[in-house]
Design an enzyme around this catalytic site. Structure first.
Site, short mmCIF file in Angstrom:
data_model
loop_
_atom_site.label_atom_id
_atom_site.label_comp_id
_atom_site.label_asym_id
_atom_site.label_seq_id
_atom_site.Cartn_x
_atom_site.Cartn_y
_atom_site.Cartn_z
N GLU A 105 68.48 94.35 59.90
CA GLU A 105 68.21 92.94 59.59
C GLU A 105 67.92 92.82 58.09
OE1 GLU A 105 64.87 91.74 61.96
OE2 GLU A 105 65.85 92.29 63.83
N LYS A 155 65.81 92.02 54.86
CA LYS A 155 64.37 91.96 54.61
C LYS A 155 64.12 90.69 53.79
CE LYS A 155 60.37 94.72 53.35
NZ LYS A 155 59.55 93.66 52.81
N ARG A 212 55.04 86.55 56.05
CA ARG A 212 55.13 86.78 57.49
C ARG A 212 54.17 85.86 58.22
NH1 ARG A 212 54.93 92.58 59.59
NH2 ARG A 212 54.81 92.43 61.86
N ARG A 262 49.26 87.49 57.74
CA ARG A 262 49.07 88.93 57.89
C ARG A 262 47.62 89.33 58.12
NH1 ARG A 262 52.46 92.95 55.76
NH2 ARG A 262 50.66 94.28 56.02
N GLU A 316 59.60 85.50 59.25
CA GLU A 316 59.30 85.38 57.83
C GLU A 316 59.63 83.94 57.41
OE1 GLU A 316 58.14 88.15 56.35
OE2 GLU A 316 58.52 87.96 54.20
N PHE A 325 61.97 87.22 64.03
CA PHE A 325 62.53 88.56 64.26
C PHE A 325 61.82 89.37 65.33
CE2 PHE A 325 60.20 88.90 60.08
CZ PHE A 325 59.08 89.58 60.56
N ARG A 342 51.88 101.34 61.24
CA ARG A 342 53.08 101.44 60.43
C ARG A 342 53.88 102.55 61.09
NH1 ARG A 342 54.23 99.62 55.36
NH2 ARG A 342 52.08 99.18 54.80
N LYS A 346 61.83 100.13 56.48
CA LYS A 346 62.33 99.27 55.41
C LYS A 346 63.03 100.11 54.36
CE LYS A 346 57.74 99.00 53.35
NZ LYS A 346 56.68 98.20 52.78
P1 ATP Z 1 56.25 94.73 51.53
O1 ATP Z 1 55.36 94.47 50.37
O2 ATP Z 1 57.29 95.75 51.30
O3 ATP Z 1 56.75 93.50 52.22
P2 ATP Z 1 54.20 94.95 53.32
O4 ATP Z 1 53.17 95.99 53.22
O5 ATP Z 1 53.87 93.57 52.96
O6 ATP Z 1 55.39 95.49 52.49
P3 ATP Z 1 55.65 96.06 55.46
O7 ATP Z 1 55.24 96.11 56.85
O8 ATP Z 1 55.59 97.33 54.75
O9 ATP Z 1 54.81 94.94 54.76
O10 ATP Z 1 57.12 95.52 55.37
C1 ATP Z 1 57.53 94.68 56.34
C2 ATP Z 1 57.41 93.25 55.88
O11 ATP Z 1 58.67 92.76 55.56
C3 ATP Z 1 56.91 92.40 57.00
O12 ATP Z 1 55.52 92.25 56.92
C4 ATP Z 1 57.61 91.08 56.81
O13 ATP Z 1 56.77 90.21 56.10
C5 ATP Z 1 58.78 91.40 55.94
N1 ATP Z 1 60.09 91.19 56.60
C6 ATP Z 1 61.11 90.50 56.07
N2 ATP Z 1 62.18 90.51 56.88
C7 ATP Z 1 61.84 91.23 57.97
C8 ATP Z 1 62.52 91.59 59.16
N3 ATP Z 1 63.76 91.23 59.39
N4 ATP Z 1 61.85 92.33 60.07
C9 ATP Z 1 60.58 92.72 59.84
N5 ATP Z 1 59.88 92.41 58.73
C10 ATP Z 1 60.50 91.67 57.80
#
Ligand code: ATP
Length: 597
Positions: free
Chosen positions: A247, A249, A254, A271, A301, A341, A421, A427
């Site tokens: 998918e 990103k 979120r 979050r 998102e 998602f 996690r 990712k």
């Molecule tokens: P980052 O700063 O890289 O977004 P993070 O620590 O905020 O990292 P992570 O869980 O590491 O969060 O990365 C996943 C984040 O990516 C999710 O919290 C979400 O907000 C975002 N995201 C965007 N598109 C998607 C998707 N298709 N599926 C899941 N998460 C997604």
């Protein structure tokens, strides 16, 4: 139990700098409480009267708390203010006057009584609400003993920060049940699905040992969100999880949506589990209109959309929608689209333990995939199922060209790992020119007074740390003095000054050489970019601690991990201290970076 006894525990916690001692103090306390008291006490320990995710705020300014004190103790304002300024702490100041002028009305009130009064204070609304709040607080101040008053007045001002985390409380629950921390993992699994410390305490008292089988997601109680692991090529992804769903990103923020159709009620959680529904009325309306079901918990998102060009907006523009005021105006300027998602719960059934491909299928039905991006708000994240590493690389390049952050790969039979996690989501982000691809979320642990040009701000650098999940401690990785504008420095100082700690907080592991001028309690998360992760003897991340011994029984210490050229990217008000990058992740990033050299 009496509130005065609880205040004594607060005082002991405040004085100790040992995390283990705090855990024991808490477990002793919990053991002595009944099922109703434990629930209320768990909230009071967080300085609240409801779980973190409920918007029960006290809505009373410091000015009004002072008014309550003056009124309760019949004090002269200037006399009180002088003492307050001298002590620098409202709680200590009121304790001082209570000691000087004992009141005849003093009663040893129960915890439950004080809790109920504080709850009434929080819930008071309407034209006379401020008077009612002042009245309730003043009455409590008159009735309670001096030490209780010290902690009482901090609660409505959200200043009761006792310096431990939710994890410490979960450990203490385990100690209460079994006399050790063996139950912590089970309790934590439950907490990830129902992050309500009060209710968990109560369930433990009523049911004995609880496990994830006893709980499923509940509408309006946010589930702690799953996070993604990281990899940096299609090949690594396929090797790790095989055929998977790719998918985009999306680069917005979120949200977890909870919707109960028959009550027409919808809540959106961020979050850090804040209820942010009021900020996004367009998404609220969109879900109510477009999602087909009776009740649902799902995630996605939110991304800004430009109706003139049909393009999605970069994060810097989308983020302007995160605001408390002028919401309606901004909606017109930056309408949001919600890319869903994940499905967690649908019409009475939990989906967190259902394989991803089935969750996705159900989600598509509920959200209805065929949408018009101009007319509709709730969209579904596009996806491609593949086992071809090259295809993943192509998709990645395509997303980056479109200005997105990269992709998220999802394991087809992976469950939703609440609060973790995990490798069920991976990712793969755009690689920046530096050796570490991702940014690192750090906790602000303290700051130094500035020198030179910054002297006028009173802040010149801040100490940053990551979370050592295993030990429930914060360990340092950098002192950061760049990347902030003048405004950001001022803002940072203002934020920090609300949560100054007179000594090093119990959960912090800091080398003497790095001790900041001012300690700050755990509350503020920052996103940091660095060029490299290196070893440093003055940082404590990953440094072997006193307890680890070599074969000869001597203490062993090695250099910790540190960030090279760290700079601030942004404040992450949407994250809780426990959501900072973990030590384990940092160690993995270090390994990956040294491996790629
Ligand atoms: P980052 O700063 O890289 O977004 P993070 O620590 O905020 O990292 P992570 O869980 O590491 O969060 O990365 C996943 C984040 O990516 C999710 O919290 C979400 O907000 C975002 N995201 C965007 N598109 C998607 C998707 N298709 N599926 C899941 N998460 C997604």
């Amino acid at each position: 139990m009496k509130f005065s006894k609880l205040a004594q525990v607060f005082e002991k916690i405040e004085k100790t700098s040992s995390r283990l001692a705090i855990t024991h103090l808490l477990s002793d306390l919990f053991t002595k409480l009944n099922n109703v008291e434990i629930e209320k006490t768990a909230y009071l320990l967080q300085g609240r009267v409801a779980p973190l995710y409920e918007t029960t705020e006290f809505r009373i300014a410091e000015k009004m708390v002072i008014k309550s004190i003056l009124f309760a103790l019949n004090l002269d304002r200037s006399l009180f203010i002088k003492e307050y300024e001298k002590k620098g702490d409202l709680g200590i100041a009121v304790e001082h006057f209570k000691n000087q002028y004992p009141s005849l009305e003093e009663k040893d009130l129960d915890i439950t009584h004080v809790y109920e009064d504080l709850k009434r204070l929080a819930l008071a609304e309407g034209a006379k609400s401020q008077e009612i709040k002042v009245g309730i607080l003043a009455h409590l101040i008159r009735q309670l003993d001096p030490l209780s008053c010290r902690f009482l007045v901090r609660i409505p001002l959200s200043m009761l920060r006792l310096g431990f985390s939710d994890m410490t409380v979960l450990d203490a629950y385990s100690w209460m049940m079994t006399g050790d921390k063996s139950l912590r993992k089970k309790i934590e699994d439950v907490y990830h699905v129902r992050p309500d410390l009060g209710q968990i305490g109560r369930l433990l008292k009523e049911k004995g040992i609880i496990t994830l089988r006893h709980v499923s997601p509940r509408i309006f109680t946010p589930v702690i969100m799953m996070r993604a692991e990281r990899l940096s090529s299609g090949e690594e992804i396929i090797e790790k999880i095989g055929r998977c769903s790719i998918e985009p990103k999306y680069d917005g923020f979120r949200l977890q949506a909870h919707y109960l159709k028959n009550k027409n009620e919808l809540r959106l959680f961020s979050r850090n589990l804040d209820d942010v529904s009021y900020m996004y009325p367009d998404i609220v309306e969109g879900i109510k209109k477009e999602v087909k079901c009776e009740e649902i918990i799902f995630e996605g998102e939110a991304v800004g959309f430009d109706p003139n060009t049909g393009n999605f907006l970069p994060f810097q523009e989308t983020v302007q929608r995160k605001r408390k005021y002028d919401i309606e105006e901004k909606i017109k300027e930056i309408p949001l689209k919600f890319f869903s998602f994940e499905l967690l719960y649908l019409d009475g059934e939990s989906y967190i333990n259902v394989p991803f491909h089935q969750r996705r299928e159900k989600l598509e039905k509920a959200v209805d995939g065929k949408k018009d991006v101009y007319k509709d708000t709730v969209l579904i994240a596009s996806n491609t199922v593949t086992d071809d590493a090259k295809k993943i690389e192509l998709l990645f390049d395509e997303m980056v060209t479109k200005g997105l952050e990269g992709i998220v790969a999802k394991k087809l039979d992976g469950v939703y790992q609440a609060g973790a996690r995990g490798w069920n989501w991976i990712k793969f982000k755009r690689s920046y020119s530096s050796k570490i691809e991702d940014t690192i979320d750090c906790l602000v642990m303290g700051y130094d007074y500035g020198r030179g040009k910054r002297a006028k701000f009173g802040i010149g650098a801040f100490l940053a740390g990551v979370y050592d999940e295993k030990e429930d401690k914060y360990v340092t990785v950098a002192k950061i003095g760049t990347g902030l504008t003048d405004e950001e420095w001022k803002d940072l100082k203002k934020k920090c000054d609300r949560f100054i700690s007179s000594s090093k907080p119990a959960l912090y592991e800091v080398d003497k050489a790095m001790a900041p001028d001012i300690w700050v309690k755990p509350f503020l998360v920052t996103e940091i970019k660095a060029d490299e992760i290196t070893r440093s003897p003055v940082h404590t991340a990953g440094r072997l601690m006193k307890s680890s011994k070599n074969g000869k029984g001597q203490e062993v210490e090695k250099a910790g991990l540190a960030l090279r050229f760290p700079r601030l990217v942004r404040f992450r008000d949407d994250k809780r201290p426990e959501d900072t990058t973990t030590l384990k992740e940092l160690e993995e990033m270090y390994k990956a970076a040294t491996h790629h050299k």
